[in-house]
Design an enzyme around this catalytic site. Structure first.
Site, PDB file in Angstrom:
ATOM      1  N   GLU A   1       1.666  40.669  16.047  1.00 60.70           N
ATOM      2  CA  GLU A   1       0.621  39.676  15.789  1.00 60.70           C
ATOM      3  C   GLU A   1      -0.406  40.280  14.830  1.00 60.70           C
ATOM      4  O   GLU A   1      -1.540  39.817  14.745  1.00 60.70           O
ATOM      5  CB  GLU A   1      -0.034  39.202  17.086  1.00 60.70           C
ATOM      6  CG  GLU A   1      -0.600  40.280  17.987  1.00 60.70           C
ATOM      7  CD  GLU A   1      -1.199  39.704  19.257  1.00 60.70           C
ATOM      8  OE1 GLU A   1      -2.311  39.150  19.198  1.00 60.70           O
ATOM      9  OE2 GLU A   1      -0.551  39.807  20.309  1.00 60.70           O
TER      10      GLU A   1
ATOM     11  N   CYS B   1       1.702  38.811  22.380  1.00 62.24           N
ATOM     12  CA  CYS B   1       2.307  40.079  22.814  1.00 62.24           C
ATOM     13  C   CYS B   1       3.756  39.943  23.269  1.00 62.24           C
ATOM     14  O   CYS B   1       4.359  40.919  23.714  1.00 62.24           O
ATOM     15  CB  CYS B   1       1.481  40.678  23.953  1.00 62.24           C
ATOM     16  SG  CYS B   1      -0.245  40.955  23.530  1.00 62.24           S
TER      17      CYS B   1
ATOM     18  N   HIS C   1       3.701  44.198  30.887  1.00 58.73           N
ATOM     19  CA  HIS C   1       2.857  44.205  29.698  1.00 58.73           C
ATOM     20  C   HIS C   1       1.482  44.675  30.134  1.00 58.73           C
ATOM     21  O   HIS C   1       0.895  44.137  31.080  1.00 58.73           O
ATOM     22  CB  HIS C   1       2.778  42.798  29.095  1.00 58.73           C
ATOM     23  CG  HIS C   1       1.674  42.662  28.096  1.00 58.73           C
ATOM     24  ND1 HIS C   1       1.596  43.456  26.973  1.00 58.73           N
ATOM     25  CD2 HIS C   1       0.586  41.834  28.062  1.00 58.73           C
ATOM     26  CE1 HIS C   1       0.513  43.121  26.288  1.00 58.73           C
ATOM     27  NE2 HIS C   1      -0.111  42.143  26.925  1.00 58.73           N
TER      28      HIS C   1
END
Length: 389
Positions: free
Chosen positions: A79, A111, A233
């Site tokens: 990103e 993400c 994550h």
């Protein structure tokens, strides 16, 4: 046929800021950063390192000539894209010396996109078992000075070679994914910095996790007892602990103790680097495999990927016999240990630097970064990358 991660590498810039010192400079109790957020150090990207150069450096660490000849798909998840049109994958394809008869594509979904890349790679390899795919997750998390998100910044890239008969992790086909249109984190095209609704984003992450986990258990007839470890994550490492607590709220003591035991080694690298967006989950996986105890053959690891906006996915993989022999633990420890600590003044100066936003050319100091590949400048509106010999 098993498909999964055959090689995995990592790169982060060679400078960082100490989180305790940053807290003191911001008039904050250091424990708020080191315990409340769970970060010790934060990687800082000089102007000569961007998403492309970091990804290329990570790729060069793992690729050999056999890989360069066999890779026919390069997937670049980020990103932090550097061009609205040209894919970062094309630059990496060239810088890494991959044979020319290959597809090269950039993917975006906050993400999550490196996970999407892995799924695309698996589909490609299932049709072409002789192929290899280079998957990259590379980002610079940047929120600006004196902002709420400042302590959750970071920079780095993870590179993975996916193939049939992988040597590190065979990825299962058991995934459950979910999409919901929300605004918990976003960065408009006109802004250098992301916007985030922090509390909402944290809750959205946990809501996705518990919803997807419920579907995963129902579809696959699995529970926490089927997993040796879990990786998440981790935009900051305390988020991973919140996620683990949410999943183990009603778990047995045995399952909770086992999964909590693997939590610390799985965030060792993330604590020293900070948020790298698309690569954060896979940096956690790398940390577990290199810093954790030897996992038994075919031990199953659960992985939760989340990208704001939002897309989430839970899937799993089993470790392969002898996987430790194919890790680059010493190289990654040296990468982290040999970095230079920035003063607060140096850090603030770097964070406020940016490339020209007009047609001005710029030449960057080739010695400003220790990476093999650097962004050396911009000429006639074209980014120029160079490789140190």
């Amino acid at each position: 046929m098993e498909i999964g991660i055959d090689k995995i590498g990592f790169y982060t810039p060679d400078v960082y800021i100490d989180m305790e010192k940053l807290a003191e400079a911001r008039g904050v109790e250091p424990a708020k950063y080191t315990i409340g957020i769970g970060q010790e150090k934060m990687a800082v990207a000089p102007l000569s390192q961007d998403a492309v150069s970091m990804a290329a450096n990570a790729a060069l660490e793992v690729l050999d000539e056999e890989d360069r000849d066999a890779i026919d798909f390069v997937l670049f998840g980020t990103e932090s894209g550097v061009d609205h049109s040209k894919s970062g994958a094309v630059w990496v394809h060239h810088l890494a010396g991959i044979q020319k008869y290959a597809r090269s594509v950039e993917l975006k979904q906050a993400c999550y996109s490196a996970t999407a890349a892995i799924k695309m790679a698996m589909g490609h390899i299932s049709l072409h078992p002789e192929s290899k795919v280079l998957v990259l997750g590379t980002d610079i998390a940047k929120y600006g000075l004196n902002t709420g998100g400042e302590p959750t910044q970071g920079a780095g890239a993870v590179a993975m070679v996916l193939s049939a008969n992988p040597k590190i992790l065979a990825i299962d086909t058991d995934s459950v994914s979910m999409t919901e249109d929300i605004s918990d984190f976003w960065r408009p095209l006109y802004s250098d910095y992301a916007y985030v609704d922090g509390k909402f984003s944290n809750q959205a992450y946990l809501n996705f996790l518990t919803d997807i986990w419920g579907q995963y258990k129902e579809r696959n007839n699995r529970d926490l007892s089927d997993f040796e470890a879990l990786c998440f994550h981790v935009p900051y490492t305390k988020m991973g602990k919140k996620a683990l607590k949410a999943l183990t709220e009603n778990a047995s003591e045995e399952d909770t103790a086992r999964l909590m035991g693997y939590y610390e080694p799985s965030i060792s690298y993330n604590k020293q680097v900070g948020n790298i967006y698309t690569g954060s989950l896979y940096l956690s996986l790398l940390s577990l495999l290199e810093q954790g105890p030897l996992l038994e053959d075919n031990a199953r690891i659960g992985l939760f990927s989340y990208g704001s906006g939002a897309v989430g996915e839970f899937f799993s993989g089993v470790v392969k016999p002898g996987y430790k022999e194919h890790m680059l633990k010493e190289e990654h420890e040296a990468l982290l240990n040999n970095r230079r600590e920035l003063s607060i003044k140096e850090y603030e100066e770097i964070l406020q630097q940016s490339l020209p936003k007009d047609e001005t050319d710029i030449e960057l100091d080739s010695e400003a970064s220790s990476g093999t590949v650097i962004l050396s400048g911009v000429r006639a509106n074209i980014r120029e990358y160079s490789k140190k010999k």
